[in-house]
Design an enzyme around this catalytic site. Structure first.
Site, PDB file in Angstrom:
ATOM      1  N   SER A  87      99.010  14.816  24.682  1.00  0.00           N
ATOM      2  CA  SER A  87     100.028  14.949  25.475  1.00  0.00           C
ATOM      3  C   SER A  87     100.358  13.995  26.566  1.00  0.00           C
ATOM      4  O   SER A  87     101.516  13.562  26.929  1.00  0.00           O
ATOM      5  CB  SER A  87      99.844  16.385  26.493  1.00  0.00           C
ATOM      6  OG  SER A  87      98.791  16.637  26.998  1.00  0.00           O
ATOM      7  N   SER A  98      83.436   5.164  26.193  1.00  0.00           N
ATOM      8  CA  SER A  98      84.163   4.471  27.495  1.00  0.00           C
ATOM      9  C   SER A  98      83.112   3.560  27.758  1.00  0.00           C
ATOM     10  O   SER A  98      81.855   3.472  27.505  1.00  0.00           O
ATOM     11  CB  SER A  98      84.167   5.514  28.594  1.00  0.00           C
ATOM     12  OG  SER A  98      84.141   4.655  29.865  1.00  0.00           O
ATOM     13  N   TYR A 126      79.695  12.142  33.137  1.00  0.00           N
ATOM     14  CA  TYR A 126      80.670  11.686  32.024  1.00  0.00           C
ATOM     15  C   TYR A 126      80.064  10.423  31.371  1.00  0.00           C
ATOM     16  O   TYR A 126      80.264  10.428  30.045  1.00  0.00           O
ATOM     17  CB  TYR A 126      82.031  10.997  33.087  1.00  0.00           C
ATOM     18  CG  TYR A 126      82.931  10.373  32.338  1.00  0.00           C
ATOM     19  CD1 TYR A 126      84.174  11.002  31.723  1.00  0.00           C
ATOM     20  CD2 TYR A 126      83.022   8.927  32.446  1.00  0.00           C
ATOM     21  CE1 TYR A 126      85.195  10.285  31.152  1.00  0.00           C
ATOM     22  CE2 TYR A 126      84.230   8.243  31.589  1.00  0.00           C
ATOM     23  CZ  TYR A 126      85.150   8.982  31.239  1.00  0.00           C
ATOM     24  OH  TYR A 126      86.415   8.329  30.468  1.00  0.00           O
ATOM     25  N   ALA A 127      79.336   9.685  31.929  1.00  0.00           N
ATOM     26  CA  ALA A 127      78.459   8.712  31.263  1.00  0.00           C
ATOM     27  C   ALA A 127      77.737   8.952  30.159  1.00  0.00           C
ATOM     28  O   ALA A 127      77.476   8.754  29.064  1.00  0.00           O
ATOM     29  CB  ALA A 127      77.643   7.715  32.206  1.00  0.00           C
ATOM     30  N   ALA A 128      76.974  10.414  30.526  1.00  0.00           N
ATOM     31  CA  ALA A 128      76.061  11.012  29.614  1.00  0.00           C
ATOM     32  C   ALA A 128      77.078  11.683  28.143  1.00  0.00           C
ATOM     33  O   ALA A 128      76.586  11.236  26.962  1.00  0.00           O
ATOM     34  CB  ALA A 128      75.283  12.302  29.867  1.00  0.00           C
ATOM     35  N   ILE A 164      91.953   2.066  32.104  1.00  0.00           N
ATOM     36  CA  ILE A 164      93.383   2.079  31.457  1.00  0.00           C
ATOM     37  C   ILE A 164      94.121   2.821  32.546  1.00  0.00           C
ATOM     38  O   ILE A 164      93.708   3.865  33.116  1.00  0.00           O
ATOM     39  CB  ILE A 164      93.051   2.486  30.014  1.00  0.00           C
ATOM     40  CG1 ILE A 164      91.988   2.068  29.287  1.00  0.00           C
ATOM     41  CG2 ILE A 164      94.519   2.644  29.457  1.00  0.00           C
ATOM     42  CD1 ILE A 164      92.169   0.668  28.817  1.00  0.00           C
TER      43      ILE A 164
HETATM   44  P1  NAP Z   1      94.226  11.695  30.987  1.00  0.00           P
HETATM   45  O1  NAP Z   1      95.476  10.912  31.089  1.00  0.00           O
HETATM   46  O2  NAP Z   1      93.554  12.478  31.928  1.00  0.00           O
HETATM   47  O3  NAP Z   1      94.789  12.795  29.627  1.00  0.00           O
HETATM   48  C1  NAP Z   1      93.741  13.707  29.313  1.00  0.00           C
HETATM   49  C2  NAP Z   1      94.510  14.423  27.915  1.00  0.00           C
HETATM   50  O4  NAP Z   1      93.421  15.371  27.526  1.00  0.00           O
HETATM   51  C3  NAP Z   1      95.593  14.955  28.355  1.00  0.00           C
HETATM   52  O5  NAP Z   1      96.409  15.096  27.124  1.00  0.00           O
HETATM   53  C4  NAP Z   1      95.104  16.680  28.576  1.00  0.00           C
HETATM   54  O6  NAP Z   1      95.993  17.767  28.435  1.00  0.00           O
HETATM   55  C5  NAP Z   1      93.729  16.734  27.511  1.00  0.00           C
HETATM   56  N1  NAP Z   1      92.897  17.520  27.827  1.00  0.00           N
HETATM   57  C6  NAP Z   1      92.136  17.482  29.140  1.00  0.00           C
HETATM   58  N2  NAP Z   1      91.201  18.474  28.781  1.00  0.00           N
HETATM   59  C7  NAP Z   1      91.328  19.029  27.675  1.00  0.00           C
HETATM   60  C8  NAP Z   1      90.807  20.269  27.125  1.00  0.00           C
HETATM   61  N3  NAP Z   1      89.492  20.963  27.684  1.00  0.00           N
HETATM   62  N4  NAP Z   1      91.092  20.693  25.752  1.00  0.00           N
HETATM   63  C9  NAP Z   1      92.189  20.102  25.394  1.00  0.00           C
HETATM   64  N5  NAP Z   1      92.804  18.791  25.812  1.00  0.00           N
HETATM   65  C10 NAP Z   1      92.490  18.395  26.998  1.00  0.00           C
HETATM   66  O7  NAP Z   1      93.025  10.791  30.361  1.00  0.00           O
HETATM   67  P2  NAP Z   1      93.314   9.525  29.517  1.00  0.00           P
HETATM   68  O8  NAP Z   1      92.985   8.524  30.703  1.00  0.00           O
HETATM   69  O9  NAP Z   1      94.585   9.268  28.613  1.00  0.00           O
HETATM   70  O10 NAP Z   1      91.883   9.540  28.671  1.00  0.00           O
HETATM   71  C11 NAP Z   1      91.892   9.934  27.199  1.00  0.00           C
HETATM   72  C12 NAP Z   1      90.473   9.823  26.681  1.00  0.00           C
HETATM   73  O11 NAP Z   1      89.970   8.403  27.227  1.00  0.00           O
HETATM   74  C13 NAP Z   1      89.284  10.445  27.495  1.00  0.00           C
HETATM   75  O12 NAP Z   1      88.487  10.806  26.660  1.00  0.00           O
HETATM   76  C14 NAP Z   1      88.986   9.519  28.436  1.00  0.00           C
HETATM   77  O13 NAP Z   1      87.203   9.844  28.856  1.00  0.00           O
HETATM   78  C15 NAP Z   1      88.974   8.183  27.751  1.00  0.00           C
HETATM   79  N6  NAP Z   1      88.840   7.022  28.706  1.00  0.00           N
HETATM   80  C16 NAP Z   1      89.712   6.836  29.466  1.00  0.00           C
HETATM   81  C17 NAP Z   1      89.588   5.700  30.308  1.00  0.00           C
HETATM   82  C18 NAP Z   1      90.750   5.425  31.275  1.00  0.00           C
HETATM   83  O14 NAP Z   1      90.673   4.434  32.024  1.00  0.00           O
HETATM   84  N7  NAP Z   1      91.793   6.093  31.516  1.00  0.00           N
HETATM   85  C19 NAP Z   1      88.567   4.909  29.881  1.00  0.00           C
HETATM   86  C20 NAP Z   1      87.842   5.091  29.065  1.00  0.00           C
HETATM   87  C21 NAP Z   1      87.750   6.290  28.318  1.00  0.00           C
HETATM   88  P3  NAP Z   1      96.969  18.049  29.339  1.00  0.00           P
HETATM   89  O15 NAP Z   1      98.160  17.235  29.302  1.00  0.00           O
HETATM   90  O16 NAP Z   1      97.382  19.597  28.923  1.00  0.00           O
HETATM   91  O17 NAP Z   1      96.231  18.367  30.818  1.00  0.00           O
END
Ligand code: NAP
Length: 251
Positions: free
Chosen positions: A19, A146, A159-161, A192
């Protein structure tokens, strides 16, 4: 959005957490490349509806399903939806959360909640797609790890784990299924610009920027491009790998 070749036409992709943020960018790029999309979200129905409509604008089929990553039955629901759209060709395990605290102050519950969503959730979803993928002897899975899973980060032991765990899981399952035509890879984004990183304090943001050779945060599309490559036939001989998308942060 730029005009992409329709190299994923006729395939169906499941994206968890589609989403917002990175998951949304992945859904849009795979749709632009012709894939039908099934994506899950946790609870933000307004964001999910916007992404659903934006994906549909590419002329592909799309299903937005509220499904918690920690729920094994929900994984089956997503697979069933993909089967209705033609099959399960692609899985992107993207749903993720943070609950940051220094380890000395972190509750066991905060530790376990992050592992349950980020790592166990990806396992449950992978388990649910493997059988249909084995039947067609084809499939591509990408796990969102990540840079924190590679380097660690103070305040993010949970988170790191989870993200380091995803790398071990990626390589283990890649070894199990390579011979049946299924590939499993991971991407390791740095910082990001999404809601997740918006939540950082100004001090943490400044400290992070100083560690990025490129000098700026990445965009969700930077990650989506790499995911699109890893689920395409262009990466047919790549499995068990981790691609850092981090402006040089982890080198
Ligand atoms: P985000 O903007 O917080 O979006 C999280 C997404 O995951 C949303 O669509 C949310 O749904 C959904 N979500 C959260 N908990 C959930 C659950 N229990 N079941 C189903 N869906 C769930 O996160 P993002 O920054 O795009 O990150 C996406 C992925 O990339 C994550 O795994 C994150 O750890 C990884 N990542 C991000 C970064 C960064 O810098 N942003 C860096 C490294 C890795 P709702 O909209 O309904 O809340």
């Amino acid at each position: 959005m730029q005009d992409y070749p329709k190299n994923l036409a006729g395939r169906c992709a499941i994206i968890t957490g589609g989403s917002r943020g990175i998951g949304r960018a992945v859904a849009l790029e795979l749709a632009a490349r012709g894939a039908n999309i099934v994506f899950s979200y946790a609870g933000n129905a307004a964001a999910a509806e916007k992404t659903r409509a934006d994906v549909a604008a590419f002329g592909v089929e799309v299903r937005a399903i509220q499904a918690n990553a920690t729920d094994p039955e929900a994984a089956g629901t997503l697979v069933d939806a993909a089967k209705e759209l033609g099959g399960v060709d692609i899985l992107v395990n993207n749903a993720g959360i943070t609950r940051d605290k220094l380890a000395a102050r972190m509750s066991a519950e905060d530790f376990e909640a992050v592992i349950a969503t980020n790592l166990t959730g990806a396992f449950l979803m992978t388990k649910a797609v493997l059988r249909p993928m084995m039947r067609t002897r084809a499939g591509a899975i990408v796990n969102l790890s990540s840079v924190v899973g590679l380097r660690g980060n103070a305040g993010q032991a949970n988170y790191a784990a989870s993200k380091a765990g995803l790398i071990g899981m990626t390589k283990s399952i890649a070894r199990e299924v390579a011979a049946v035509g299924i590939r499993v890879n991971a991407v390791a984004p740095g910082f990001i610009a999404t809601d997740m990183t918006d939540a950082m304090s100004e001090a943490a943001r400044t400290a992070t920027l100083a560690q990025i050779p490129a000098g700026h945060l990445g965009e969700p599309e930077d990650v989506a491009h790499a995911v699109a490559f890893l689920v395409s036939d262009e990466s047919a001989y790549i499995t068990g790998q981790v691609i850092a998308i981090d402006g040089g942060m982890s080198m």
